[in-house]
Design a protein around this motif. Structure first.
Motif, short mmCIF file in Angstrom:
data_model
loop_
_atom_site.label_atom_id
_atom_site.label_comp_id
_atom_site.label_asym_id
_atom_site.label_seq_id
_atom_site.Cartn_x
_atom_site.Cartn_y
_atom_site.Cartn_z
N MET A 35 1.27 4.41 -2.75
CA MET A 35 0.76 5.89 -2.52
C MET A 35 2.39 6.45 -2.83
O MET A 35 2.24 7.54 -3.49
N ASP B 100 0.87 -1.19 0.02
CA ASP B 100 0.01 0.00 0.05
C ASP B 100 0.84 1.26 -0.03
O ASP B 100 0.82 2.14 -0.86
N VAL C 48 -7.59 9.16 -3.00
CA VAL C 48 -6.34 8.81 -3.14
C VAL C 48 -5.20 9.53 -3.35
O VAL C 48 -4.40 9.54 -2.63
N ARG D 23 -4.73 10.92 0.49
CA ARG D 23 -4.02 10.01 1.15
C ARG D 23 -2.50 10.26 0.77
O ARG D 23 -1.70 10.18 1.58
N TYR E 48 -8.45 8.79 -8.17
CA TYR E 48 -9.77 9.00 -7.16
C TYR E 48 -9.22 10.35 -6.19
O TYR E 48 -8.01 9.94 -5.79
N ARG F 241 -9.41 0.63 -5.81
CA ARG F 241 -8.47 1.24 -4.87
C ARG F 241 -8.02 2.51 -5.30
O ARG F 241 -7.57 3.29 -4.43
N ILE F 242 -7.59 2.73 -6.46
CA ILE F 242 -6.49 3.76 -6.99
C ILE F 242 -7.36 4.56 -8.20
O ILE F 242 -7.34 5.92 -8.01
#
Length: 336
Positions: A211, A207, A330, A333, A327, A310-311
């Protein structure tokens, strides 16, 4: 009168090892090369009784493993240079596909350390070396099985789009390692504890790695972001497959792998893990008798679903290009 009945011995199983398998020893003295060639030749002969290695092209054993990989003659021109795994462990063996006079074969490249371990006084090191060679032999069988079902593709047909290429990089890595772990399970040491440890490590870092890819992305073309994101999740999936294949071979489940079970408990990857396990099991159940590629594409769907869930949103266009939308949560984050 007493009679002695001699037990009838079963005939020795023939080996599938090709005659006169070429062995190239890089960095060895002549006497040492000959001694190791004898040992490895015998080992391949014995492994060949269990694993079909009839398409084995040869074996390269090198002290400079990196150089041996980079300079292996694969029989066709490619811009991709073979390189050992360095993430979450260091690779010591690989079995790339090669073309010889138009025929697809497999060539084992191993670090010299594996050959030296076969003569080690430590029995555990010997078992590890045996398992490593058997695992690579399993890759030869897997490559041949795929080529039989889908002839003329491997190394001879290129993917139509970059997205398809990224998907198939993940598909092949996951399937090949899952199957190799199941096929080579009876040779040498038990690899499951090590594979579980590696999966847990990869799982814990993926993860943040994704990122960081988002943070480093500065716009422009999307390929420098999307490809590595597929690769990051694909790497985690690959190490999951090492563990899954070893679990299946040993008749174990996640209940027997406490660290992995704890890592997956309540984690977003858990349902994808189950999908991946089911996809690999289905492929293995029909090993070498695949009517189409749908079972393989199921693995590609998993990695693409992870990326899109997720991304980012991915739009595929008829001409093979694509558009992305990262997104907002994302991006937030990644900046946090």
């Amino acid at each position: 009168m007493d009679a002695t009945v001699e037990e009838e011995q079963a005939p020795e199983r023939p080996s599938t090892r090709p005659q006169n398998v070429p062995m190239c020893f890089r960095g060895f003295e002549q006497e040492a090369a000959e001694a190791h060639a004898s040992t490895l030749g015998w080992l391949l002969h014995e492994i060949g009784k269990i694993i079909d290695i009839s398409t084995l092209d040869g074996m390269t054993i090198a002290f400079d493993y990196d150089d041996a990989l980079a300079n292996l003659d694969r029989g066709y021109e490619t811009i991709r240079t073979l390189a050992k795994t360095t993430e979450f462990g260091t690779g010591v063996a690989m079995t790339p596909a090669v073309l010889r006079d138009g025929i697809l074969k497999s060539h084992i490249v191993i670090s010299a350390g594996i050959a030296l371990m076969l003569k080690d006084e430590d029995h555990q090191n010997v078992k590890l070396a045996i398992h490593t060679v058997a695992h690579e032999c399993a890759h030869a069988k897997i490559t041949a099985a795929y080529d039989k079902s889908f002839p003329g593709e491997t190394l001879r047909k290129f993917h139509d789009t970059v997205m398809e290429s990224w998907r198939w990089d993940v598909i092949k890595a996951c399937w090949d390692e899952y199957a190799a772990c199941r096929i080579a399970s009876d040779f040498g040491h038990d690899p499951l504890p090590g594979y579980e440890e590696t999966f847990v490590l990869a799982h814990s870092q993926t993860d943040e790695k994704v990122m960081q890819l988002i943070r480093d992305f500065n716009g422009g073309g999307a390929d420098p972001l999307v490809g590595p994101v597929f690769g990051a999740y694909g790497t985690m999936m690959k190490f999951a497959c090492y563990m899954m294949g070893s679990m299946a071979a040993a008749g174990k489940t996640l209940v027997d792998c406490e660290s992995a079970q704890n890592a997956l408990n309540g984690h977003w990857f858990a349902p994808y893990f189950d999908r991946l396990k089911n996809a690999c099991e289905d492929l293995y159940e029909n090993f070498g008798n695949w009517p189409d590629k749908s079972g393989f594409e199921a693995i590609g769907d998993i990695v693409e679903d992870i990326v899109t869930d997720r991304i980012m949103k991915l739009w595929h266009h008829p001409d093979g290009t694509y558009t992305i939308y990262i997104y907002p949560h994302v991006l937030l984050r990644a900046k946090a």
